[in-house]
Scaffold this motif. Structure first.
Motif, PDB file in Angstrom:
ATOM      1  N   LYS A  14       0.914  -1.257  -0.077  1.00  0.00           N
ATOM      2  CA  LYS A  14       0.141  -0.204  -0.492  1.00  0.00           C
ATOM      3  C   LYS A  14       0.978   1.784  -0.121  1.00  0.00           C
ATOM      4  N   SER A  15       2.295   0.907   0.254  1.00  0.00           N
ATOM      5  CA  SER A  15       2.779   2.865   0.982  1.00  0.00           C
ATOM      6  C   SER A  15       3.905   2.517  -1.343  1.00  0.00           C
ATOM      7  N   ALA A  16       2.848   1.938  -1.758  1.00  0.00           N
ATOM      8  CA  ALA A  16       4.044   1.914  -3.406  1.00  0.00           C
ATOM      9  C   ALA A  16       4.005   3.647  -3.883  1.00  0.00           C
ATOM     10  N   ASN A  17       2.492   4.381  -3.678  1.00  0.00           N
ATOM     11  CA  ASN A  17       3.005   5.556  -4.450  1.00  0.00           C
ATOM     12  C   ASN A  17       3.629   6.452  -3.273  1.00  0.00           C
ATOM     13  N   ILE A  18       3.635   6.021  -2.186  1.00  0.00           N
ATOM     14  CA  ILE A  18       4.984   7.401  -1.301  1.00  0.00           C
ATOM     15  C   ILE A  18       6.247   6.683  -1.996  1.00  0.00           C
ATOM     16  N   ALA A  19       6.763   5.088  -2.373  1.00  0.00           N
ATOM     17  CA  ALA A  19       7.439   5.642  -3.533  1.00  0.00           C
ATOM     18  C   ALA A  19       8.006   5.940  -4.263  1.00  0.00           C
ATOM     19  N   LEU A  20       6.830   6.433  -5.062  1.00  0.00           N
ATOM     20  CA  LEU A  20       7.584   6.932  -6.376  1.00  0.00           C
ATOM     21  C   LEU A  20       6.547   8.270  -5.906  1.00  0.00           C
ATOM     22  N   MET A  21       6.598   8.810  -5.023  1.00  0.00           N
ATOM     23  CA  MET A  21       6.587  10.256  -4.168  1.00  0.00           C
ATOM     24  C   MET A  21       8.199  10.046  -3.938  1.00  0.00           C
ATOM     25  N   GLY A  22       8.921   9.725  -3.317  1.00  0.00           N
ATOM     26  CA  GLY A  22      10.193  10.079  -3.128  1.00  0.00           C
ATOM     27  C   GLY A  22      11.156   9.933  -4.171  1.00  0.00           C
ATOM     28  N   ARG A  23      10.340   8.750  -5.670  1.00  0.00           N
ATOM     29  CA  ARG A  23      11.171   9.815  -6.568  1.00  0.00           C
ATOM     30  C   ARG A  23      11.274  10.482  -7.128  1.00  0.00           C
ATOM     31  N   PHE A  24      10.089  11.327  -6.958  1.00  0.00           N
ATOM     32  CA  PHE A  24       9.702  12.657  -7.611  1.00  0.00           C
ATOM     33  C   PHE A  24       9.976  13.648  -6.584  1.00  0.00           C
ATOM     34  N   SER A  25      10.379  13.360  -5.873  1.00  0.00           N
ATOM     35  CA  SER A  25      11.316  14.685  -4.503  1.00  0.00           C
ATOM     36  C   SER A  25      12.458  15.067  -5.436  1.00  0.00           C
ATOM     37  N   THR A  26      12.987  13.635  -5.809  1.00  0.00           N
ATOM     38  CA  THR A  26      14.044  13.705  -6.153  1.00  0.00           C
ATOM     39  C   THR A  26      14.692  14.279  -7.355  1.00  0.00           C
ATOM     40  N   TYR A  27      13.255  14.556  -8.743  1.00  0.00           N
ATOM     41  CA  TYR A  27      13.542  15.586  -9.649  1.00  0.00           C
ATOM     42  C   TYR A  27      13.090  17.573  -8.759  1.00  0.00           C
ATOM     43  N   TYR A  28      11.948  17.486  -8.781  1.00  0.00           N
ATOM     44  CA  TYR A  28      11.089  18.536  -7.447  1.00  0.00           C
ATOM     45  C   TYR A  28      12.148  19.100  -6.707  1.00  0.00           C
ATOM     46  N   LYS A  29      13.012  19.873  -6.927  1.00  0.00           N
ATOM     47  CA  LYS A  29      14.093  20.409  -6.022  1.00  0.00           C
ATOM     48  C   LYS A  29      13.920  21.545  -5.134  1.00  0.00           C
ATOM     49  N   ASP A  30      12.759  22.352  -5.569  1.00  0.00           N
ATOM     50  CA  ASP A  30      11.754  23.123  -5.136  1.00  0.00           C
ATOM     51  C   ASP A  30      11.729  23.304  -3.161  1.00  0.00           C
TER      52      ASP A  30
END
Length: 62
Positions: A14-30
């Motif tokens: 159920k935490s797959a979306n949070i893993a994706l959020m973690g990856r996304f956070s590496t691209y969104y540097k602001d």
């Protein structure tokens, strides 16, 4: 990235979306990592917070 595999390593599929959020956070540097984690803490029930923090870190590649 296999978000489901990372979520299972964190402890729940159920935490797959949070893993994706973690990856996304590496691209969104602001937004700093601490800000992402603060938002996560505000949105996730306390009993699931550590699991989701682990999924977030795995998604970031940590």
């Amino acid at each position: 990235m296999d978000a489901l595999d990372l979520a299972l390593k964190a402890g729940s599929s159920k935490s797959a979306n949070i893993a994706l959020m973690g990856r996304f956070s590496t691209y969104y540097k602001d937004i700093s990592e601490s800000e992402w984690l603060e938002a996560l803490s505000e949105c996730v029930k306390p009993q699931f917070l550590e699991l989701n923090k682990k999924a977030f870190a795995l998604g970031r590649g940590e």
